[in-house]
Design a protein around this motif. Structure first.
Motif, PDB file in Angstrom:
ATOM      1  N   GLU A   1      28.470  40.446  44.524  1.00 15.79           N
ATOM      2  CA  GLU A   1      27.816  40.821  43.263  1.00 15.79           C
ATOM      3  C   GLU A   1      28.827  40.693  42.129  1.00 15.79           C
ATOM      4  O   GLU A   1      29.961  40.288  42.356  1.00 15.79           O
ATOM      5  CB  GLU A   1      27.189  42.214  43.351  1.00 15.79           C
ATOM      6  N   ALA A   2      28.407  41.022  40.902  1.00 14.17           N
ATOM      7  CA  ALA A   2      29.196  40.740  39.698  1.00 14.17           C
ATOM      8  C   ALA A   2      30.561  41.436  39.690  1.00 14.17           C
ATOM      9  O   ALA A   2      31.559  40.812  39.318  1.00 14.17           O
ATOM     10  CB  ALA A   2      28.406  41.123  38.455  1.00 14.17           C
ATOM     11  N   SER A   3      30.630  42.695  40.095  1.00 12.41           N
ATOM     12  CA  SER A   3      31.937  43.360  40.068  1.00 12.41           C
ATOM     13  C   SER A   3      32.876  42.764  41.118  1.00 12.41           C
ATOM     14  O   SER A   3      34.083  42.674  40.897  1.00 12.41           O
ATOM     15  CB  SER A   3      31.800  44.870  40.260  1.00 12.41           C
ATOM     16  N   GLY A   4      32.336  42.334  42.240  1.00 13.24           N
ATOM     17  CA  GLY A   4      33.142  41.653  43.243  1.00 13.24           C
ATOM     18  C   GLY A   4      33.660  40.327  42.736  1.00 13.24           C
ATOM     19  O   GLY A   4      34.785  39.921  43.036  1.00 13.24           O
ATOM     20  N   ASP A   5      32.843  39.641  41.940  1.00 19.37           N
ATOM     21  CA  ASP A   5      33.267  38.383  41.315  1.00 19.37           C
ATOM     22  C   ASP A   5      34.438  38.644  40.376  1.00 19.37           C
ATOM     23  O   ASP A   5      35.422  37.897  40.367  1.00 19.37           O
ATOM     24  CB  ASP A   5      32.084  37.769  40.563  1.00 19.37           C
ATOM     25  N   LEU A   6      34.360  39.723  39.596  1.00 19.78           N
ATOM     26  CA  LEU A   6      35.440  40.077  38.678  1.00 19.78           C
ATOM     27  C   LEU A   6      36.730  40.376  39.442  1.00 19.78           C
ATOM     28  O   LEU A   6      37.789  39.812  39.150  1.00 19.78           O
ATOM     29  CB  LEU A   6      35.039  41.292  37.837  1.00 19.78           C
ATOM     30  N   HIS A   7      36.645  41.243  40.441  1.00 20.86           N
ATOM     31  CA  HIS A   7      37.839  41.608  41.215  1.00 20.86           C
ATOM     32  C   HIS A   7      38.361  40.416  42.021  1.00 20.86           C
ATOM     33  O   HIS A   7      39.574  40.241  42.160  1.00 20.86           O
ATOM     34  CB  HIS A   7      37.549  42.796  42.122  1.00 20.86           C
ATOM     35  N   GLY A   8      37.445  39.602  42.540  1.00 20.84           N
ATOM     36  CA  GLY A   8      37.851  38.395  43.263  1.00 20.84           C
ATOM     37  C   GLY A   8      38.610  37.431  42.371  1.00 20.84           C
ATOM     38  O   GLY A   8      39.584  36.804  42.800  1.00 20.84           O
ATOM     39  N   SER A   9      38.180  37.305  41.120  1.00 15.06           N
ATOM     40  CA  SER A   9      38.882  36.403  40.196  1.00 15.06           C
ATOM     41  C   SER A   9      40.284  36.929  39.907  1.00 15.06           C
ATOM     42  O   SER A   9      41.238  36.150  39.821  1.00 15.06           O
ATOM     43  CB  SER A   9      38.091  36.218  38.900  1.00 15.06           C
ATOM     44  N   PHE A  10      40.443  38.263  39.781  1.00 18.35           N
ATOM     45  CA  PHE A  10      41.777  38.838  39.586  1.00 18.35           C
ATOM     46  C   PHE A  10      42.652  38.585  40.816  1.00 18.35           C
ATOM     47  O   PHE A  10      43.836  38.270  40.691  1.00 18.35           O
ATOM     48  CB  PHE A  10      41.699  40.343  39.322  1.00 18.35           C
ATOM     49  N   LEU A  11      42.065  38.726  41.993  1.00 18.81           N
ATOM     50  CA  LEU A  11      42.797  38.470  43.236  1.00 18.81           C
ATOM     51  C   LEU A  11      43.245  37.015  43.311  1.00 18.81           C
ATOM     52  O   LEU A  11      44.403  36.724  43.635  1.00 18.81           O
ATOM     53  CB  LEU A  11      41.930  38.826  44.441  1.00 18.81           C
ATOM     54  N   MET A  12      42.337  36.098  42.992  1.00 17.85           N
ATOM     55  CA  MET A  12      42.673  34.676  43.042  1.00 17.85           C
ATOM     56  C   MET A  12      43.786  34.335  42.048  1.00 17.85           C
ATOM     57  O   MET A  12      44.696  33.566  42.359  1.00 17.85           O
ATOM     58  CB  MET A  12      41.426  33.833  42.773  1.00 17.85           C
TER      59      MET A  12
END
Length: 64
Positions: free
Chosen positions: A9-20
């Motif tokens: 979902e959207a918050s996971g996308d945000l945190h995933g982008s920070f991780l990447m």
């Protein structure tokens, strides 16, 4: 190294982008495949599924 990240979902996308972004700072040869969204696509085009394809609402959609 190769990485596979899943965000549903959207918050996971945000945190995933920070991780990447963080991984790329330490591993310049990082390769990503992922389930995520537009924010994660900034770091890789190897998207397997967009999280919007996985969104279900209501009783009948879940049963399908």
């Amino acid at each position: 190294m190769k990485y596979y990240i899943i965000a549903g979902e959207a918050s996971g996308d945000l945190h995933g982008s920070f991780l990447m972004e963080g991984i790329q700072n330490y591993d310049k040869k990082a390769e990503f495949r992922f389930w995520g969204g537009n924010l994660m696509q900034k770091y890789s085009q190897n998207i397997v599924k967009h999280y919007k394809e996985l969104a279900f609402m209501g009783f009948t959609d879940v049963l399908k």
